[in-house]
Design a protein around this motif. Structure first.
Motif, short mmCIF file in Angstrom:
data_model
loop_
_atom_site.label_atom_id
_atom_site.label_comp_id
_atom_site.label_asym_id
_atom_site.label_seq_id
_atom_site.Cartn_x
_atom_site.Cartn_y
_atom_site.Cartn_z
N VAL A 10 0.71 -1.02 0.00
CA VAL A 10 0.09 -0.03 0.00
C VAL A 10 0.93 1.22 0.03
O VAL A 10 2.11 1.11 0.45
CB VAL A 10 -1.01 -0.13 1.29
CG1 VAL A 10 -1.91 -1.05 1.13
CG2 VAL A 10 -0.33 -0.11 2.61
N LYS A 11 0.32 2.11 -0.63
CA LYS A 11 1.20 3.52 -0.92
C LYS A 11 0.95 4.68 0.09
O LYS A 11 0.49 5.44 0.05
CB LYS A 11 0.79 4.12 -2.33
CG LYS A 11 1.30 3.27 -3.38
CD LYS A 11 2.96 3.37 -3.36
CE LYS A 11 3.35 2.69 -4.62
NZ LYS A 11 4.73 2.04 -4.43
N PHE A 30 -14.43 -2.64 3.32
CA PHE A 30 -13.43 -3.32 2.31
C PHE A 30 -13.41 -4.74 2.34
O PHE A 30 -12.85 -5.45 1.56
CB PHE A 30 -12.09 -2.55 2.35
CG PHE A 30 -11.28 -2.92 3.84
CD1 PHE A 30 -10.74 -4.04 4.23
CD2 PHE A 30 -11.66 -1.79 4.63
CE1 PHE A 30 -10.26 -4.17 5.49
CE2 PHE A 30 -10.80 -1.80 6.00
CZ PHE A 30 -10.05 -3.11 6.27
N GLU A 128 -6.72 -6.49 -1.56
CA GLU A 128 -6.77 -5.47 -2.43
C GLU A 128 -7.76 -4.26 -2.15
O GLU A 128 -7.52 -3.22 -2.42
CB GLU A 128 -7.21 -6.05 -4.02
CG GLU A 128 -6.05 -7.13 -4.45
CD GLU A 128 -4.63 -6.24 -4.94
OE1 GLU A 128 -4.90 -5.10 -5.02
OE2 GLU A 128 -3.76 -6.93 -4.77
N ARG A 129 -8.97 -4.65 -1.69
CA ARG A 129 -9.91 -3.57 -1.28
C ARG A 129 -9.19 -2.68 -0.23
O ARG A 129 -9.71 -1.47 0.02
CB ARG A 129 -11.15 -4.06 -0.99
CG ARG A 129 -12.08 -4.51 -2.09
CD ARG A 129 -13.31 -5.10 -1.93
NE ARG A 129 -13.37 -6.44 -1.01
CZ ARG A 129 -13.33 -7.42 -1.79
NH1 ARG A 129 -13.27 -7.84 -3.13
NH2 ARG A 129 -13.40 -8.72 -1.04
N LYS A 131 -6.12 -2.19 0.42
CA LYS A 131 -5.23 -1.12 -0.47
C LYS A 131 -5.90 0.18 -0.95
O LYS A 131 -5.53 1.29 -0.95
CB LYS A 131 -4.33 -2.01 -1.53
CG LYS A 131 -3.50 -0.90 -2.58
CD LYS A 131 -2.96 -1.99 -3.57
CE LYS A 131 -2.30 -1.29 -4.51
NZ LYS A 131 -1.18 -0.54 -4.01
N THR A 132 -6.96 -0.04 -1.94
CA THR A 132 -7.80 0.86 -2.37
C THR A 132 -8.47 1.84 -1.57
O THR A 132 -8.21 3.32 -1.61
CB THR A 132 -8.90 0.32 -3.41
OG1 THR A 132 -8.40 -0.54 -4.40
CG2 THR A 132 -9.78 1.46 -3.96
N PHE A 133 -9.03 1.12 -0.30
CA PHE A 133 -9.67 2.25 0.86
C PHE A 133 -8.45 3.05 1.32
O PHE A 133 -8.97 4.04 1.32
CB PHE A 133 -10.35 1.01 1.93
CG PHE A 133 -10.81 1.85 2.84
CD1 PHE A 133 -12.09 2.24 2.66
CD2 PHE A 133 -10.10 1.91 4.18
CE1 PHE A 133 -12.76 2.84 4.01
CE2 PHE A 133 -10.80 2.70 5.28
CZ PHE A 133 -12.00 3.02 5.15
N GLU A 135 -5.44 3.91 0.42
CA GLU A 135 -4.81 4.74 -0.72
C GLU A 135 -5.98 6.04 -1.12
O GLU A 135 -5.38 7.15 -1.21
CB GLU A 135 -4.44 3.98 -1.65
CG GLU A 135 -3.01 3.28 -1.58
CD GLU A 135 -2.57 2.39 -2.74
OE1 GLU A 135 -1.65 1.76 -2.48
OE2 GLU A 135 -3.05 2.37 -3.75
N ASP A 136 -7.19 5.47 -1.35
CA ASP A 136 -8.07 6.56 -1.84
C ASP A 136 -8.40 7.58 -0.79
O ASP A 136 -8.89 8.82 -1.00
CB ASP A 136 -9.48 6.02 -2.21
CG ASP A 136 -9.35 5.08 -3.60
OD1 ASP A 136 -8.36 5.46 -4.26
OD2 ASP A 136 -10.36 4.46 -3.70
N ARG A 137 -7.94 7.38 0.67
CA ARG A 137 -8.24 8.56 1.64
C ARG A 137 -7.03 9.25 1.65
O ARG A 137 -7.13 10.05 2.53
CB ARG A 137 -8.45 7.72 2.94
CG ARG A 137 -9.65 6.64 2.94
CD ARG A 137 -9.61 6.23 4.66
NE ARG A 137 -10.15 7.26 5.61
CZ ARG A 137 -11.10 7.81 5.58
NH1 ARG A 137 -12.17 7.70 4.69
NH2 ARG A 137 -11.06 8.67 6.56
N HIS A 138 -6.37 9.20 0.79
CA HIS A 138 -4.82 10.22 0.55
C HIS A 138 -4.02 10.17 1.94
O HIS A 138 -3.72 11.23 2.45
CB HIS A 138 -5.43 11.43 0.22
CG HIS A 138 -6.16 11.32 -0.96
ND1 HIS A 138 -5.44 11.26 -2.04
CD2 HIS A 138 -7.55 11.47 -1.22
CE1 HIS A 138 -6.49 11.13 -3.26
NE2 HIS A 138 -7.71 11.47 -2.45
#
Length: 155
Positions: A10-11, A30, A128-129, A131-133, A135-138
């Motif tokens: 995760v970024k 997620f 994976e969800r 990760k998206t959750f 990362e999308d929260r910045h």
């Protein structure tokens, strides 16, 4: 008993990834099939899940928790399972989150799902969800719990 291991990079930094993972009540956002998680106290949670058309409720105990390193748990009731989530520093803005779980499927539907590899794919999708959750929260976790829970037998 099935063992499942899945990792995702995760970024976000280690603290943000760990902090978000301690927010159990956000898991339905997620995790596929998780309807609700109630945090009862620092080490106890109550889960409601729907898997293969079957609703299951169970309690789980956090058996070990070390900030920015790991969260481990075991079920107290319902399907027998245990696991650990570990957080590995890759660089200042990247964390590898690894889920290792042992699951003993309960009932016909869960055993069929296990044999067909559906449980493995479900955990991979959940990671994976996550990760998206996050990362999308910045880089903004929904909360944090930074307490320690010592593994039984440790002082």
């Amino acid at each position: 008993m099935s063992s499942i291991t899945e990792s995702v990079d995760v970024k976000v930094n280690v603290s943000i990834a760990y902090n978000q993972w301690t927010q159990f009540e956000s898991f339905p956002r997620f995790m596929d099939g998780v309807d609700e998680i109630r945090q009862i106290d620092d080490t106890h949670t109550h889960w409601t899940m729907s898997v293969a058309g079957v609703t299951r409720e169970f309690d789980a105990t956090i058996t070990e928790q070390n900030p920015d390193e790991r969260v481990a748990w075991k079920s107290d009731s319902g399907p027998n399972h245990a696991g650990v989530i570990t957080f590995h520093y890759i660089d200042a803005d990247t964390t590898r989150v690894t889920a290792q779980m042992d699951i003993d499927p309960e009932g016909f539907a869960e055993n069929v799902a296990d044999k067909l590899g559906i449980l493995d794919r479900k955990v991979k999708g959940d990671m994976e969800r996550f990760k998206t959750f996050i990362e999308d929260r910045h880089g903004q976790e929904t909360g944090a719990w930074r307490g320690d829970v010592d593994h039984p037998g440790q002082h």
